[in-house]
Structure formats: structure tokens, C-alpha cells
Design an enzyme around this catalytic site. Structure first.
Site, mmCIF file in Angstrom:
data_model
loop_
_atom_site.group_PDB
_atom_site.id
_atom_site.type_symbol
_atom_site.label_atom_id
_atom_site.label_comp_id
_atom_site.label_asym_id
_atom_site.label_seq_id
_atom_site.Cartn_x
_atom_site.Cartn_y
_atom_site.Cartn_z
ATOM 1 N N ASP A 24 0.880 -1.165 0.000
ATOM 2 C CA ASP A 24 0.000 0.000 0.000
ATOM 3 C C ASP A 24 0.921 1.219 0.000
ATOM 4 O OD1 ASP A 24 -3.324 0.142 1.044
ATOM 5 O OD2 ASP A 24 -2.181 1.956 0.604
ATOM 6 N N ASP B 134 3.932 2.693 -4.054
ATOM 7 C CA ASP B 134 3.110 3.650 -4.785
ATOM 8 C C ASP B 134 2.926 3.043 -6.174
ATOM 9 O OD1 ASP B 134 2.148 5.675 -6.367
ATOM 10 O OD2 ASP B 134 3.456 7.223 -5.523
ATOM 11 N N TYR C 101 -13.912 8.570 -11.694
ATOM 12 C CA TYR C 101 -13.712 7.182 -11.262
ATOM 13 C C TYR C 101 -14.333 6.224 -12.287
ATOM 14 C CZ TYR C 101 -14.562 3.041 -8.282
ATOM 15 O OH TYR C 101 -14.637 1.779 -7.756
HETATM 16 N N1 SER Z 1 -18.164 1.732 -3.852
HETATM 17 C C1 SER Z 1 -17.688 2.497 -4.957
HETATM 18 C C2 SER Z 1 -17.942 3.936 -4.786
HETATM 19 O O1 SER Z 1 -18.920 4.265 -4.153
HETATM 20 C C3 SER Z 1 -18.345 2.032 -6.210
HETATM 21 O O2 SER Z 1 -17.491 1.197 -6.888
HETATM 22 O O3 SER Z 1 -17.209 4.724 -5.298
#
Ligand code: SER
Length: 317
Positions: free
Chosen positions: A36, A51, A140
Site C-alpha cells: 500500500d 506507490d 472514477y
Molecule cells: N463503492 C464504490 C464507490 O462508491 C463504487 O465502486 O465509489
């Protein structure tokens, strides 16, 4: 199966903590190298700081420990990513490239966690199919769509044995989530057990796909242990456990703790949740490698409360 050393990135995260422990139970403590960005806690038996952007160090660790598999869990999640999109993109994408390149060079099997965040407002929200519109609204989600496609690319072009599932929100008692939109479904249990009112950052009727940690860990290991020919999807598999709303989980907790109260103060995460599916069609995971979830809302709630009561009782005594 000859696994060699298994390297886990993001091993101190919500899933990494539990997955690392289970891998050690199965394969032996010294067969699992947890990594980590920084050391945390005391139970990291075999740990190295890593990293994921540092590809030289990654290569050095692979050579030193004769790594044969990588579970690449290090990532910035949906809500946190929105605070700093370019940083989230860099970590999620450059990190994955380093892993895929290492896998190509060293012939490693890789697990890449994708997410329900790959879907967006243009996707059908109920029983969302495997092959649906992927137009995510978070950095994301964008990084996970791109990541899935790069996994498939490395499999097709270079034969990398990479495997992936689209996790729903994950609920567990052993670890805390960090920076996600589904985090409320873990936090709510901690407040309930401590006898506190929970202020929920999503609307009461915001339905999302969710899964209990034991199901998530079992799905991950079943996929990674499946024979290569069974893994027919090399981008990422839809995966379902259960689904519920904040109001439903609050009512389920109240069956055990009648005085438990929840208030609602939706923030920017509500908009993220509203762009995600309510439920997932995981027919391919069931058909290809025999996936079957075990925990519904009632079982999750009972088990979470039991374990967290023990945890808080032990921490005050
Ligand atoms: N649990 C994640 C989030 O809320 C979804 O992949 O970002």
C-alpha cells in the site's frame, strides 16, 4: 494451482484488508505480499510500501518475491475522485498501466476491480445488462471503463490473464470504505451500534446495488481460480449481490435496534448515485463461472450488527 507469491496493491483499503487475510488463510501467510502507499495497522505480516505509480519499485518487488499474481486494488473512488479529477485519473490509469505492463513482461495473472460506476444516466437502471451504454459521470467511472477496455486489450494482444468484476457497493465490518458513494451503507451500521442518529448523504429512496464482503471476496477468488477458458469476458463481469435503499436498510436495522434514527441531508454524492444502476443482471458471471450470491439485506444486517456489537463491546472494555 501454482500461485507463487500473490501481490496485493491497496492492501490496507476496504476490500484489500479482508482479501489479504483470506488469501493468507488459503495460501499461507508468506505467500501473500501486501502493499500500500503506506503501512497501517499491525497485522501486515509481509508488507512493502508501494506507490502504484512507481513502476521500477513494482518490478523490483515482483522480482524479489517471485510474484505470480497481482490483485490490483489501489484506486481513488467515486466521491473522492470528484474533488481532484486529474489526480484520480493519474492514479487509476497510470497505476493500472504499470500493473498490466508488469503482467505482460512477467506472465502474471491479474485481478482488476471495476465498478457499477462504469454505468451512467443513459444506461437502463433496473437489471442493468452486461453490454449496456457505458457513459459514466464520474472520473472514477471513466477510469474504470477505460481500465476494463485496457484489460481486454492486454488479454487479446498480449495474452495477459487478466480478470475483473464490476463490484457493487461493498459492506463489511472488518474495514471502512473511503471516498465512495456507497460508503453510507457501512457507516450506518457503526452509528446504529453506537446508539447515534445517522445523517445519510443520499436520499431515502436512492436504490443501489450492494454486496456483503464475504460474497465479494468469494466472487473474487472464484473468478481468479476459474480455469482460463471459463473466463470468457476479459473486460469486466457484471456482479450482483442484493440492492436496497437507505430507507430500507434503516428499517431493517430498526428491527434489531428499534430506537435507531436516520436523517437525510443529500449532498453531491446523491447525483452520483442517481446516475448508477438500481440493480444488476449478472447472468454471464453465473453462467461462465458459477457465481451465486448468498447474502440479502436481512442476513447482511444481522451479521453486521452482531460483529460490530462485539467490536465496540471489546473496544470499551
Ligand atoms: N463503492 C464504490 C464507490 O462508491 C463504487 O465502486 O465509489
Amino acid at each position: 494451482m501454482e500461485t507463487g507469491t500473490i501481490l496485493v496493491t491497496g492492501a490496507n483499503g476496504q476490500i484489500g484488508t479482508v482479501l489479504t487475510a483470506e488469501l493468507r488463510r488459503r495460501y499461507g501467510a508468506s505467500a501473500v505480499l501486501s502493499t500500500d502507499i503506506r503501512q497501517a495497522g499491525s497485522n501486515n505480516i509481509l508488507f512493502e510500501e508501494l506507490d502504484v505509480l512507481d513502476k521500477e519499485r513494482l518490478s523490483a518487488l515482483i522480482a524479489k518475491y517471485e510474484v505470480r499474481q497481482i490483485y490490483h486494488l489501489a484506486a481513488i473512488l467515486s466521491a473522492k475522485g470528484e474533488q481532484n479529477p486529474k489526480w484520480a485519473w493519474e492514479i487509476n490509469m497510470a497505476g493500472l498501466f504499470n500493473i498490466l505492463e508488469a503482467a505482460k513482461d512477467h506472465g502474471l495473472r491479474v485481478f482488476f476491480p471495476s465498478s457499477i460506476a462504469v454505468f451512467g444516466g443513459m444506461t437502463p437502471r433496473v437489471n442493468t445488462p452486461q453490454y449496456a451504454v457505458l457513459q459514466p459521470e464520474t472520473v472514477y467511472g471513466i477510469s474504470k471503463v477505460a481500465g476494463e477496455n485496457w484489460c481486454q486489450y492486454y488479454h487479446q494482444k498480449y495474452g495477459v490473464d487478466v480478470r475483473s468484476v464490476r463490484y457493487p457497493g461493498i459492506i463489511g465490518y472488518e474495514s471502512l470504505p473511503g471516498g465512495g458513494t456507497t460508503d453510507y451503507a457501512v457507516e450506518i451500521f457503526h452509528y446504529a451500534v453506537k446508539g447515534q442518529t445517522y445523517e445519510c448523504f443520499l436520499e431515502p429512496d436512492s436504490r443501489l446495488p450492494m454486496m456483503y464482503m464475504p460474497d465479494a471476496i468469494r466472487a473474487t477468488l472464484e473468478l481468479m481460480e476459474a480455469p482460463p477458458e471459463a473466463v470468457k469476458i476479459r473486460s469486466s463481469y457484471n456482479l450482483a449481490g442484493t440492492n436496497f435503499t437507505p430507507a430500507e436498510i434503516a428499517r431493517e436495522i430498526q428491527k434489531h435496534i428499534p430506537g435507531f434514527a436516520v436523517t437525510y441531508k443529500p449532498d453531491f454524492r446523491q447525483q452520483i448515485a442517481a446516475s448508477w444502476p438500481e440493480s444488476i443482471d449478472d447472468g454471464y458471471a453465473r453462467e461462465h463461472w458459477g457465481w451465486e450470491p448468498r447474502y440479502g439485506l436481512a442476513e447482511i444486517t444481522a451479521d453486521m450488527l452482531e460483529h460490530l456489537r462485539e467490536y465496540y463491546a471489546a473496544s470499551v472494555s
